[in-house]
Write a protein that holds these residues in place. Structure first.
Motif, PDB file in Angstrom:
ATOM      1  N   ARG A   1      -2.085  -3.084 -18.210  1.00 24.27           N
ATOM      2  CA  ARG A   1      -1.804  -3.873 -16.996  1.00 24.27           C
ATOM      3  C   ARG A   1      -0.303  -4.117 -16.857  1.00 24.27           C
ATOM      4  N   HIS A   2       0.254  -3.748 -15.697  1.00 25.32           N
ATOM      5  CA  HIS A   2       1.660  -4.007 -15.411  1.00 25.32           C
ATOM      6  C   HIS A   2       1.874  -5.490 -15.127  1.00 25.32           C
ATOM      7  N   LEU A   3       3.023  -5.996 -15.556  1.00 30.71           N
ATOM      8  CA  LEU A   3       3.383  -7.397 -15.310  1.00 30.71           C
ATOM      9  C   LEU A   3       4.640  -7.435 -14.445  1.00 30.71           C
ATOM     10  N   PHE A   4       4.459  -7.669 -13.145  1.00 32.28           N
ATOM     11  CA  PHE A   4       5.588  -7.808 -12.226  1.00 32.28           C
ATOM     12  C   PHE A   4       6.078  -9.257 -12.289  1.00 32.28           C
ATOM     13  N   PHE A   5       7.394  -9.419 -12.425  1.00 30.91           N
ATOM     14  CA  PHE A   5       7.917 -10.791 -12.417  1.00 30.91           C
ATOM     15  C   PHE A   5       9.251 -10.823 -11.690  1.00 30.91           C
ATOM     16  N   ALA A   6       9.445 -11.913 -10.952  1.00 33.98           N
ATOM     17  CA  ALA A   6      10.670 -12.072 -10.166  1.00 33.98           C
ATOM     18  C   ALA A   6      11.825 -12.437 -11.089  1.00 33.98           C
ATOM     19  N   ASP A   7      12.863 -11.620 -11.044  1.00 29.13           N
ATOM     20  CA  ASP A   7      14.051 -11.839 -11.865  1.00 29.13           C
ATOM     21  C   ASP A   7      15.253 -11.910 -10.921  1.00 29.13           C
ATOM     22  N   GLU A   8      15.779 -13.123 -10.718  1.00 26.43           N
ATOM     23  CA  GLU A   8      16.874 -13.317  -9.766  1.00 26.43           C
ATOM     24  C   GLU A   8      18.114 -12.517 -10.144  1.00 26.43           C
ATOM     25  N   ARG A   9      18.299 -12.270 -11.436  1.00 28.05           N
ATOM     26  CA  ARG A   9      19.537 -11.644 -11.889  1.00 28.05           C
ATOM     27  C   ARG A   9      19.647 -10.187 -11.468  1.00 28.05           C
ATOM     28  N   ILE A  10      18.502  -9.481 -11.347  1.00 30.13           N
ATOM     29  CA  ILE A  10      18.594  -8.053 -11.056  1.00 30.13           C
ATOM     30  C   ILE A  10      18.990  -7.794  -9.612  1.00 30.13           C
ATOM     31  N   HIS A  11      18.703  -8.751  -8.713  1.00 27.96           N
ATOM     32  CA  HIS A  11      19.146  -8.559  -7.333  1.00 27.96           C
ATOM     33  C   HIS A  11      20.667  -8.560  -7.261  1.00 27.96           C
ATOM     34  N   GLU A  12      21.303  -9.395  -8.071  1.00 27.74           N
ATOM     35  CA  GLU A  12      22.761  -9.453  -8.090  1.00 27.74           C
ATOM     36  C   GLU A  12      23.364  -8.129  -8.531  1.00 27.74           C
ATOM     37  N   ARG A  13      22.592  -7.348  -9.287  1.00 24.15           N
ATOM     38  CA  ARG A  13      23.073  -6.042  -9.749  1.00 24.15           C
ATOM     39  C   ARG A  13      22.635  -4.916  -8.812  1.00 24.15           C
ATOM     40  N   GLY A  14      21.991  -5.280  -7.708  1.00 22.06           N
ATOM     41  CA  GLY A  14      21.537  -4.268  -6.763  1.00 22.06           C
ATOM     42  C   GLY A  14      20.346  -3.479  -7.269  1.00 22.06           C
ATOM     43  N   GLU A  15      19.527  -4.109  -8.126  1.00 17.00           N
ATOM     44  CA  GLU A  15      18.382  -3.427  -8.715  1.00 17.00           C
ATOM     45  C   GLU A  15      17.100  -4.179  -8.362  1.00 17.00           C
ATOM     46  N   GLY A  16      15.966  -3.620  -8.834  1.00 26.56           N
ATOM     47  CA  GLY A  16      14.710  -4.352  -8.762  1.00 26.56           C
ATOM     48  C   GLY A  16      13.976  -4.282  -7.453  1.00 26.56           C
ATOM     49  N   SER A  17      14.148  -3.205  -6.691  1.00 24.89           N
ATOM     50  CA  SER A  17      13.414  -3.062  -5.435  1.00 24.89           C
ATOM     51  C   SER A  17      11.910  -3.132  -5.693  1.00 24.89           C
ATOM     52  N   PHE A  18      11.233  -4.053  -5.017  1.00 26.91           N
ATOM     53  CA  PHE A  18       9.788  -4.188  -5.200  1.00 26.91           C
ATOM     54  C   PHE A  18       9.087  -2.914  -4.745  1.00 26.91           C
ATOM     55  N   ARG A  19       9.565  -2.325  -3.648  1.00 23.73           N
ATOM     56  CA  ARG A  19       8.932  -1.116  -3.128  1.00 23.73           C
ATOM     57  C   ARG A  19       9.023   0.022  -4.151  1.00 23.73           C
ATOM     58  N   SER A  20      10.193   0.197  -4.749  1.00 29.69           N
ATOM     59  CA  SER A  20      10.350   1.257  -5.752  1.00 29.69           C
ATOM     60  C   SER A  20       9.499   0.981  -6.979  1.00 29.69           C
ATOM     61  N   ALA A  21       9.413  -0.291  -7.366  1.00 31.23           N
ATOM     62  CA  ALA A  21       8.609  -0.652  -8.540  1.00 31.23           C
ATOM     63  C   ALA A  21       7.134  -0.341  -8.318  1.00 31.23           C
ATOM     64  N   LEU A  22       6.649  -0.541  -7.094  1.00 31.66           N
ATOM     65  CA  LEU A  22       5.255  -0.257  -6.796  1.00 31.66           C
ATOM     66  C   LEU A  22       4.973   1.240  -6.847  1.00 31.66           C
ATOM     67  N   VAL A  23       5.912   2.044  -6.392  1.00 31.67           N
ATOM     68  CA  VAL A  23       5.742   3.491  -6.429  1.00 31.67           C
ATOM     69  C   VAL A  23       5.641   3.982  -7.871  1.00 31.67           C
ATOM     70  N   ALA A  24       6.431   3.377  -8.749  1.00 31.89           N
ATOM     71  CA  ALA A  24       6.507   3.854 -10.131  1.00 31.89           C
ATOM     72  C   ALA A  24       5.449   3.250 -11.048  1.00 31.89           C
ATOM     73  N   ASN A  25       4.768   2.195 -10.601  1.00 35.06           N
ATOM     74  CA  ASN A  25       3.855   1.471 -11.494  1.00 35.06           C
ATOM     75  C   ASN A  25       2.518   1.222 -10.815  1.00 35.06           C
ATOM     76  N   ASP A  26       1.650   2.201 -10.894  1.00 33.20           N
ATOM     77  CA  ASP A  26       0.321   2.118 -10.301  1.00 33.20           C
ATOM     78  C   ASP A  26      -0.660   1.517 -11.310  1.00 33.20           C
ATOM     79  N   GLY A  27      -1.822   1.088 -10.839  1.00 34.16           N
ATOM     80  CA  GLY A  27      -2.870   0.610 -11.729  1.00 34.16           C
ATOM     81  C   GLY A  27      -2.999  -0.893 -11.739  1.00 34.16           C
TER      82      GLY A  27
END
Length: 252
Positions: free
Chosen positions: A169-195
């Motif tokens: 089971r994947h564990l998605f969690f909101a991390d405020e710090r990664i947005h500051e680095r221009g990372e962590g797109s929810f859409r991209s994470a969903l594409v890469a992590n099915d199930g």
């Protein structure tokens, strides 16, 4: 001559009953259910009531007998099968009682399969009342035509939750710090992590540094950004569930 009502009647009261339903079954309602039908809805003999059991689906029944404090319903037949629900859990740190109840209601409406209150280092000292929280979830399901109820787990400490985390089971969690680095797109994470998936929402004030380290260390953890604005915990929960449902759930 009055118009013939649609079948099943959309205006009929709708209730969850904790008993397996079947065509022809006789269901006795008392307590809060009877009070609601008798004193709030002013229901009459022969009028329809929709029921669901979280086991087999939704049924149409009618009032067969009215008592002063109870009602006998006769089940006429099934109207819908139990819905297939996307495999998504919500893990949320308790916040103020009314706002946490609101999270439970909205998460139920959005279609989660399980809700788990999570104790973190910055969690407010809020007493969880499982019966009342469950009642809010049931009411949301009754009003929103759900035929499946989310499970409600007892409060668990974050470390204990992570220590027994299922490997599939994947564990998605909101991390405020990664947005500051221009990372962590929810859409991209969903594409890469099915199930099968879960969404972890921290307390007001966020996770402590050592908690962030524990979460990141989990092999199945998926840090994501919820955008450039800081969201309150209740808003973050609804936003994250909505994004997941749009990308991987039954909205996609």
């Amino acid at each position: 001559m009055p118009a013939t009502p649609a079948y099943p009647p959309h205006s009929a009261p709708r209730l969850y009953v904790d008993v397996e339903l079947s065509e022809g079954a006789e269901i006795r309602l008392d307590g809060s259910h009877a009070h609601y039908l008798l004193n709030v809805m002013r229901i009459k003999q022969g009028q329809p009531v929709k029921l669901f059991d979280d086991r087999t689906g939704e049924y149409l029944a009618h009032v067969a007998m009215l008592g002063k404090r109870d009602i006998i319903l006769l089940v006429d037949g099934k109207t819908r099968e139990r819905e297939n629900v996307p495999d998504l859990w919500l893990l949320a740190a308790p916040i103020k009682k009314d706002r946490f109840n609101w999270i439970a209601e909205k998460a139920t409406e959005l279609g989660i399969t399980k809700m788990v209150p999570v104790q973190t280092q910055r969690t407010q000292n809020v007493a969880i009342k499982p019966d009342k929280l469950r009642a809010h979830m049931i009411e949301a399901a009754e009003q929103c035509e759900r035929t499946a109820l989310p499970e409600l787990e007892p409060l668990i400490k974050l470390e204990a939750l992570l220590n027994k985390w299922p490997s599939d089971r994947h564990l998605f969690f909101a991390d405020e710090r990664i947005h500051e680095r221009g990372e962590g797109s929810f859409r991209s994470a969903l594409v890469a992590n099915d199930g099968p998936a879960a969404i972890l929402i921290g307390p007001e004030g966020g996770f402590a540094d050592n908690e962030n380290e524990m979460i990141h260390a989990l092999p199945r953890s998926v840090p994501v950004s919820l955008g450039p604005r800081i969201l309150r915990a209740d808003t973050a929960a609804v936003a994250a569930i909505s994004l997941w449902m749009a990308g991987r759930g039954d909205w996609s």
